[in-house]
Design a protein around this motif. Structure first.
Motif, PDB file in Angstrom:
ATOM      1  N   SER A 287       0.650  -1.098   0.012  1.00 41.09           N
ATOM      2  CA  SER A 287      -0.339  -0.119   0.143  1.00 41.09           C
ATOM      3  C   SER A 287       0.701   1.128   0.018  1.00 41.09           C
ATOM      4  CB  SER A 287      -0.947  -0.096   1.275  1.00 41.09           C
ATOM      5  OG  SER A 287      -1.756  -1.146   1.455  1.00 41.09           O
ATOM      6  N   PRO A 288       0.539   2.239  -0.617  1.00 37.86           N
ATOM      7  CA  PRO A 288       1.206   3.558  -0.584  1.00 37.86           C
ATOM      8  C   PRO A 288       0.931   4.249   0.549  1.00 37.86           C
ATOM      9  CG  PRO A 288      -0.777   3.804  -2.037  1.00 37.86           C
ATOM     10  CD  PRO A 288      -0.792   2.296  -1.744  1.00 37.86           C
ATOM     11  N   LYS A 289       1.748   5.144   1.152  1.00 35.51           N
ATOM     12  CA  LYS A 289       1.364   5.964   2.059  1.00 35.51           C
ATOM     13  C   LYS A 289       0.118   6.867   1.658  1.00 35.51           C
ATOM     14  CE  LYS A 289       5.384   6.485   5.281  1.00 35.51           C
ATOM     15  NZ  LYS A 289       6.371   5.567   4.881  1.00 35.51           N
ATOM     16  N   ARG A 290      -0.680   7.264   2.700  1.00 29.93           N
ATOM     17  CA  ARG A 290      -1.703   8.026   2.324  1.00 29.93           C
ATOM     18  C   ARG A 290      -1.317   9.284   2.251  1.00 29.93           C
ATOM     19  NH1 ARG A 290      -6.742   6.998   5.639  1.00 29.93           N
ATOM     20  NH2 ARG A 290      -7.570   7.874   3.876  1.00 29.93           N
ATOM     21  N   PRO A 291      -2.101  10.382   1.324  1.00 32.51           N
ATOM     22  CA  PRO A 291      -1.927  11.651   1.510  1.00 32.51           C
ATOM     23  C   PRO A 291      -1.531  12.101   2.939  1.00 32.51           C
ATOM     24  CG  PRO A 291      -3.578  11.090   0.057  1.00 32.51           C
ATOM     25  CD  PRO A 291      -3.490  10.009   0.813  1.00 32.51           C
ATOM     26  N   GLY A 292      -0.136  13.124   2.785  1.00 25.16           N
ATOM     27  CA  GLY A 292       0.037  13.298   4.078  1.00 25.16           C
ATOM     28  C   GLY A 292       0.638  12.850   5.201  1.00 25.16           C
ATOM     29  N   GLN A 293       0.831  11.293   5.034  1.00 24.32           N
ATOM     30  CA  GLN A 293       1.327  10.484   5.765  1.00 24.32           C
ATOM     31  C   GLN A 293       2.950  10.417   5.879  1.00 24.32           C
ATOM     32  OE1 GLN A 293      -0.397   6.464   5.297  1.00 24.32           O
ATOM     33  NE2 GLN A 293      -1.610   6.881   7.154  1.00 24.32           N
ATOM     34  N   LEU A 294       3.524  10.720   4.891  1.00 20.74           N
ATOM     35  CA  LEU A 294       4.898  10.863   4.927  1.00 20.74           C
ATOM     36  C   LEU A 294       5.205  11.761   5.816  1.00 20.74           C
ATOM     37  CD1 LEU A 294       7.782  10.141   3.996  1.00 20.74           C
ATOM     38  CD2 LEU A 294       7.417  11.885   2.283  1.00 20.74           C
ATOM     39  N   LEU A 295       4.620  13.155   5.785  1.00 14.21           N
ATOM     40  CA  LEU A 295       5.093  14.318   6.660  1.00 14.21           C
ATOM     41  C   LEU A 295       4.638  13.795   8.137  1.00 14.21           C
ATOM     42  CD1 LEU A 295       6.011  16.917   7.578  1.00 14.21           C
ATOM     43  CD2 LEU A 295       4.088  17.844   6.565  1.00 14.21           C
ATOM     44  N   LEU A 296       3.326  13.312   8.392  1.00 18.96           N
ATOM     45  CA  LEU A 296       2.705  13.162   9.491  1.00 18.96           C
ATOM     46  C   LEU A 296       3.625  11.832  10.271  1.00 18.96           C
ATOM     47  CD1 LEU A 296       0.612  13.286  11.739  1.00 18.96           C
ATOM     48  CD2 LEU A 296      -0.605  11.435  10.529  1.00 18.96           C
ATOM     49  N   TRP A 297       4.012  10.972   9.483  1.00 18.71           N
ATOM     50  CA  TRP A 297       4.792   9.728  10.375  1.00 18.71           C
ATOM     51  C   TRP A 297       6.116  10.384  10.658  1.00 18.71           C
ATOM     52  CZ3 TRP A 297       3.391   4.644   7.840  1.00 18.71           C
ATOM     53  CH2 TRP A 297       1.947   4.479   8.182  1.00 18.71           C
ATOM     54  N   SER A 298       6.716  11.154   9.605  1.00 21.86           N
ATOM     55  CA  SER A 298       8.031  11.947   9.979  1.00 21.86           C
ATOM     56  C   SER A 298       8.009  12.760  11.281  1.00 21.86           C
ATOM     57  CB  SER A 298       8.633  12.550   8.779  1.00 21.86           C
ATOM     58  OG  SER A 298       8.567  11.955   7.745  1.00 21.86           O
ATOM     59  N   LEU A 299       6.997  13.512  11.359  1.00 25.61           N
ATOM     60  CA  LEU A 299       6.905  14.223  12.503  1.00 25.61           C
ATOM     61  C   LEU A 299       6.664  13.295  13.809  1.00 25.61           C
ATOM     62  CD1 LEU A 299       4.951  17.012  11.180  1.00 25.61           C
ATOM     63  CD2 LEU A 299       7.425  17.223  11.642  1.00 25.61           C
ATOM     64  N   ALA A 300       5.828  12.291  13.667  1.00 28.03           N
ATOM     65  CA  ALA A 300       5.694  11.469  14.850  1.00 28.03           C
ATOM     66  C   ALA A 300       7.089  10.982  15.350  1.00 28.03           C
ATOM     67  CB  ALA A 300       4.781  10.363  14.267  1.00 28.03           C
ATOM     68  N   ARG A 301       7.847  10.584  14.281  1.00 26.80           N
ATOM     69  CA  ARG A 301       9.220   9.890  14.667  1.00 26.80           C
ATOM     70  C   ARG A 301      10.026  10.961  15.316  1.00 26.80           C
ATOM     71  NH1 ARG A 301       9.241   5.186  12.283  1.00 26.80           N
ATOM     72  NH2 ARG A 301       8.313   4.860  10.367  1.00 26.80           N
ATOM     73  N   VAL A 302       9.927  12.245  15.003  1.00 25.38           N
ATOM     74  CA  VAL A 302      10.624  13.293  15.796  1.00 25.38           C
ATOM     75  C   VAL A 302       9.924  13.505  17.092  1.00 25.38           C
ATOM     76  CG1 VAL A 302      11.181  15.846  15.771  1.00 25.38           C
ATOM     77  CG2 VAL A 302      11.111  14.546  13.466  1.00 25.38           C
ATOM     78  N   ALA A 303       8.709  13.530  16.852  1.00 25.19           N
ATOM     79  CA  ALA A 303       8.229  13.356  18.497  1.00 25.19           C
ATOM     80  C   ALA A 303       8.432  12.366  19.473  1.00 25.19           C
ATOM     81  CB  ALA A 303       6.555  13.422  18.310  1.00 25.19           C
ATOM     82  N   HIS A 304       9.015  11.231  18.667  1.00 22.95           N
ATOM     83  CA  HIS A 304       9.331  10.310  19.625  1.00 22.95           C
ATOM     84  C   HIS A 304      10.779  10.161  19.793  1.00 22.95           C
ATOM     85  CE1 HIS A 304       5.790   7.921  20.698  1.00 22.95           C
ATOM     86  NE2 HIS A 304       5.264   8.694  19.613  1.00 22.95           N
ATOM     87  N   GLY A 305      11.449  11.032  19.296  1.00 17.59           N
ATOM     88  CA  GLY A 305      12.913  11.327  19.737  1.00 17.59           C
ATOM     89  C   GLY A 305      13.946  11.504  18.421  1.00 17.59           C
ATOM     90  N   ALA A 306      13.466  11.371  17.316  1.00 16.17           N
ATOM     91  CA  ALA A 306      14.339  11.258  15.873  1.00 16.17           C
ATOM     92  C   ALA A 306      14.840  12.678  15.729  1.00 16.17           C
ATOM     93  CB  ALA A 306      13.724  10.851  14.944  1.00 16.17           C
ATOM     94  N   ASP A 307      16.071  12.810  15.319  1.00 15.05           N
ATOM     95  CA  ASP A 307      16.638  13.998  15.111  1.00 15.05           C
ATOM     96  C   ASP A 307      17.176  13.890  13.694  1.00 15.05           C
ATOM     97  OD1 ASP A 307      15.953  15.506  17.247  1.00 15.05           O
ATOM     98  OD2 ASP A 307      18.083  15.850  18.117  1.00 15.05           O
ATOM     99  N   GLY A 308      16.607  12.887  12.850  1.00 12.25           N
ATOM    100  CA  GLY A 308      16.911  12.760  11.308  1.00 12.25           C
ATOM    101  C   GLY A 308      15.865  11.989  10.947  1.00 12.25           C
ATOM    102  N   ILE A 309      15.310  12.285   9.624  1.00 12.22           N
ATOM    103  CA  ILE A 309      14.575  11.537   8.757  1.00 12.22           C
ATOM    104  C   ILE A 309      14.878  10.973   7.395  1.00 12.22           C
ATOM    105  CG2 ILE A 309      12.128  11.351   7.844  1.00 12.22           C
ATOM    106  CD1 ILE A 309      11.998  11.489  10.884  1.00 12.22           C
ATOM    107  N   LEU A 310      15.531   9.914   7.243  1.00 17.11           N
ATOM    108  CA  LEU A 310      16.040   9.368   6.121  1.00 17.11           C
ATOM    109  C   LEU A 310      15.106   8.276   5.416  1.00 17.11           C
ATOM    110  CD1 LEU A 310      18.552  10.740   7.616  1.00 17.11           C
ATOM    111  CD2 LEU A 310      19.884   9.632   5.796  1.00 17.11           C
ATOM    112  N   GLN A 311      15.202   8.402   4.226  1.00 12.97           N
ATOM    113  CA  GLN A 311      14.257   7.304   3.497  1.00 12.97           C
ATOM    114  C   GLN A 311      15.161   6.226   2.735  1.00 12.97           C
ATOM    115  OE1 GLN A 311      11.703   9.411   4.431  1.00 12.97           O
ATOM    116  NE2 GLN A 311      13.336  11.131   4.142  1.00 12.97           N
TER     117      GLN A 311
END
Ligand code: GLA
Ligand code: ZN
Length: 753
Positions: free
Chosen positions: A349-373
């Motif tokens: 399944s593709p990510k839903r519209p907005g989900q790439l940013l939303l999940w990236s921010l969720a990862r930052v919220a849980h302590g990530a200081d970098g988002i790579l794909q």
């Protein structure tokens, strides 16, 4: 018996085998300091050797457009870097690092040892891994090396050295990426070299064969060895393996892989001051990341939640909290996520519209200081042709590209978040060795390979909105108000001590079975399971009662008409053939919680397994009894479903400790509703509250320092009140009432707290 059996205690104190490469715990800094970041790292795996010069030039322009500031380079470049054994061609890589550097893009440089070139397989076929059935795996995919292979070890460390010497001081390189996802495809190898290495490892652990015999209980089934040379890996066998052998095998396999990473780390350290990482895979079962993390400067993770899974956002939270735990509470880096779909699921399944940013921010919220794909540009050939890339096959004219650019823009604004801590009052204890011991045991219950119990309890806390840390069994626990110990199968006296200390200063400790069932050598705990946790909990587990699930309308006889004639067996009840069991709350507090959850109040239920427990009586002498309350039942099994034979016996107990602490024991596999009900009660005792109370459905809140993340995972716009501050993403001032569009987030620097 001819030779005297050594004492069990001698066998149960094996040699320590874990010496981290360097003690990073004391000196580990936050990733943004190590990498010189002013906003979260953003980028991905970059594989330009798959493309031509024109594409490369375009890549640099597109990276600027997307706000990329970090790429992982060279992960699968070994065949290009050492085309013939001992002949290195590094100029192209050096030039590439230079071009990226000139373009303002830093490099996370791989040691390129994840997949050996063809010559290693053809010239050194013994370097190929072997399955448990004795099949050598072939060349043509990736990770086709045996972790004990001498030639792999020599060539991988030689390549690491060459890279470190040539590029270790290049200003464009900011960190080292050792290997790639150790164990992902080849977590164990049964070849003769591994068998030899296993014996050497066992010799180091046990010293001699008699201690191994005692530790593995080889008097069972006539397995006694007279020489360590007779011992083999647990390859294909007629029936069940020896659980102690399996457990040591898992330790050994983890050790072998880890020693590869550590050998490279050591060389990098000699030639370079750059931080090192290797990409973890969440709660990957084969590798004890608590140990791995000790040898790394930066913890990084690869994470691929399925957009088709309604609990995918929990996967993001779980992986994030685990990585933060592995980093000792400091921030970490997301090394890989899919920009949209993966290609390796049955349905992608593709990510839903907005989900790439939303999940990236969720990862930052849980302590990530970098988002790579994974990865920058979608491949046009090979097994990952249909795995999404930041630059998709379609190019810039695509939703994926728009979302990639939007995510880069958003992250640019999050400089203030860098280094900020997540503060949690709740903790979930996670122990890889316990997972291994549980998987190695033949029975008593099947719980899966991936920390299912820990995930379930963590999810319940997450659904309730409570910030949670994930901690190892050896962690100091005072400071937490709520500690959950879910299915820590190995009895850990140190954990018991830390839990007692925490409960004594008013923490609520919740232990869920099956916990404390065996010791670190896979030997059953005698006198009642829970072992060293018994004094704290005031109960002991006297038996396990697994439910075997649906086996047809007549239990084990699947012939539905048989009941007409089977006069004997039709009279036999089979509660164990149920998939669930009913529980009855005892006392008002839990009943009140259930009443508030709905009308009619939901029932308490559990499934999968239950346990027979006994409450230990408080000690006889009056003085001791005063300081030691006995446990009381909070819920009992009732006569519905699979627990019928346990009806009336305690299912959840609570023992008061000190002035306001308590130790709870949960003797059943509670379902989501029952976990939620129990946690409501326990959290009230613990005075642990959600990050933000009364949030609408779908909205998650997490805080890093003074910055509040509001993440709307839901499909509807959500209104949240009481938010005062500035949204870092838009610069907009929030004056109380905010509205979050579906799958969107606010990152609010609060000014009234
Ligand atoms: C893993 C690997 C990557 C890539 C992705 C695809 O995470 O590290 O090289 O194969 O999976 O999802
Ligand atoms: Zn091998």
């Amino acid at each position: 018996m001819t030779s005297p059996a050594p004492s069990a205690s001698a066998a149960s104190t094996p040699q320590p085998e874990h010496t981290p490469v360097f003690d990073t715990a004391a000196r580990r800094s936050a990733p943004h300091e190590l990498l010189g970041l002013t906003s979260p790292a953003y980028g991905g795996d970059y594989n330009p050797e798959q493309w031509d010069e024109a594409t490369l030039a375009e890549d640099l322009e597109l990276m600027a457009e997307a706000g990329v500031n970090l790429v992982s380079l060279g992960i699968f470049s070994w065949a290009r870097l050492e085309p013939r054994e001992g002949t290195y061609e590094l100029d192209w890589l050096v030039e590439l690092v230079g071009r990226l550097h000139d373009a303002g893009i830093a490099v996370d440089l791989a040691t390129a040892t994840a997949s050996p070139p063809a010559w290693m397989a053809t010239d050194h076929p013994e370097s190929l891994p072997m399955t448990a059935d004795g099949v050598r795996l072939g060349l043509g995919s990736r990770q086709q090396y045996c972790p004990s292979s001498t030639v792999y070890r020599e060539r991988s460390t030689a390549l690491t050295r060459v890279l470190a010497e040539r590029l270790g001081e290049h200003p464009g390189v900011v960190m080292w990426h050792i290997g790639n996802e150790y164990g992902c495809h080849t977590a164990e190898c049964f070849c003769p070299a591994c068998a030899q290495a296993f014996r050497a490892w066992l010799a180091g652990r046990y010293g001699d064969v008699e201690r191994l015999n005692a530790a593995w209980g080889t008097d069972f089934w006539s397995q006694r060895y007279t020489s360590l040379e007779q011992v083999t890996p647990p390859a294909a066998m007629p029936t069940f393996h020896n659980p102690a052998q399996l457990l040591d095998w898992r330790r050994f396999c983890d050790h072998q892989l880890r020693s590869l990473m550590e050998a490279e780390a050591r060389i990098l350290r000699e030639h370079s001051n750059l931080p090192v990482t290797t990409n973890f895979m969440g709660d990957f079962p084969a590798t004890d990341y608590w140990r791995w993390a000790d040898s790394l400067d930066i913890v990084s993770d690869d994470s691929y939640p399925d957009p088709a899974d309604p609990a995918a956002a929990h996967e993001v939270a779980w992986a994030g909290d685990l990585m933060r735990g592995l980093a000792g509470g400091r921030p970490w880096i997301l090394m890989e996520q899919a920009p949209s779909a993966v290609q390796w699921r049955g349905r992608n399944s593709p990510k839903r519209p907005g989900q790439l940013l939303l999940w990236s921010l969720a990862r930052v919220a849980h302590g990530a200081d970098g988002i790579l794909q994974f990865q920058w540009r979608q491949s046009r050939q090979g097994a990952e042709t249909f795995h999404s890339g930041m630059v998709p096959h379609a190019g810039r004219a695509s939703r994926t590209w728009d979302e990639v650019v939007a995510t880069g823009r958003a992250l640019k604004r999050l400089g203030p978040v860098l280094g900020e801590p997540v503060r949690a009052e709740a903790a979930v204890v996670l122990d890889w060795e316990s997972q291994w011991a549980m998987s190695s045991a033949i029975g008593p219950v099947e719980l899966g390979e991936r920390f299912e119990a820990a995930r379930a309890w963590h999810r319940s806390l997450w659904e309730t909105g409570i910030a949670t840390d994930v901690v190892p069994v050896g962690a100091e626990l005072t400071g937490y108000r709520l500690i959950i110990v879910p299915a820590v199968f190995i009895d850990r006296p140190e954990l018991a001590r830390h839990l007692e200390q925490a409960a004594a200063v008013d923490a609520q400790v919740v232990v869920a079975g099956p916990t404390g069932v065996v010791d670190a050598g896979a030997e059953a705990v005698l006198g009642g399971y829970l072992g060293s946790l018994r004094p704290l909990l005031g109960v002991r587990v006297t038996d396990h009662a697994a439910l075997s699930g649906p086996v047809g309308p007549e239990g084990f006889n699947n012939d539905s008409r048989g009941v007409l004639v089977n006069r004997l067996s039709r009279a036999v009840g089979t509660p164990a053939a149920e998939t669930w069991t009913g529980l009855e709350p005892i006392g008002e507090p839990l009943r009140r919680v259930l009443d508030r959850m709905g009308s009619p109040a939901p029932e308490l239920r559990a499934g999968g397994w239950a346990e027979e427990i006994r409450v230990d009586e408080a000690p006889g002498d009056a003085e001791a009894a005063q300081s030691r309350e006995s446990a009381e039942a909070v819920a009992v099994f009732d006569d519905r479903g699979g627990g019928a034979d346990l009806a009336g016996r305690p299912a959840i107990t609570r023992r008061a400790v000190g002035s306001a602490g308590a130790a709870w024991y949960v003797a059943a596999d509670l379902d989501a509703v029952s976990r939620a009900a129990l946690l409501t009660l326990v959290c009230a005792h613990a005075r642990v509250r959600p990050v933000v109370a009364d949030l609408p459905d779908g909205v998650e809140a997490q805080r890093r320092g003074e910055i509040l993340f509001l993440l709307n995972h839901g499909d509807r716009a959500a209104e949240v009140t009481g938010i005062v501050g500035t949204d870092l993403l838009t610069g907009q001032v929030c004056t109380g009432h905010v509205v979050l569009a579906p799958r969107s987030a606010l990152v609010v620097r609060e000014n009234t707290r």
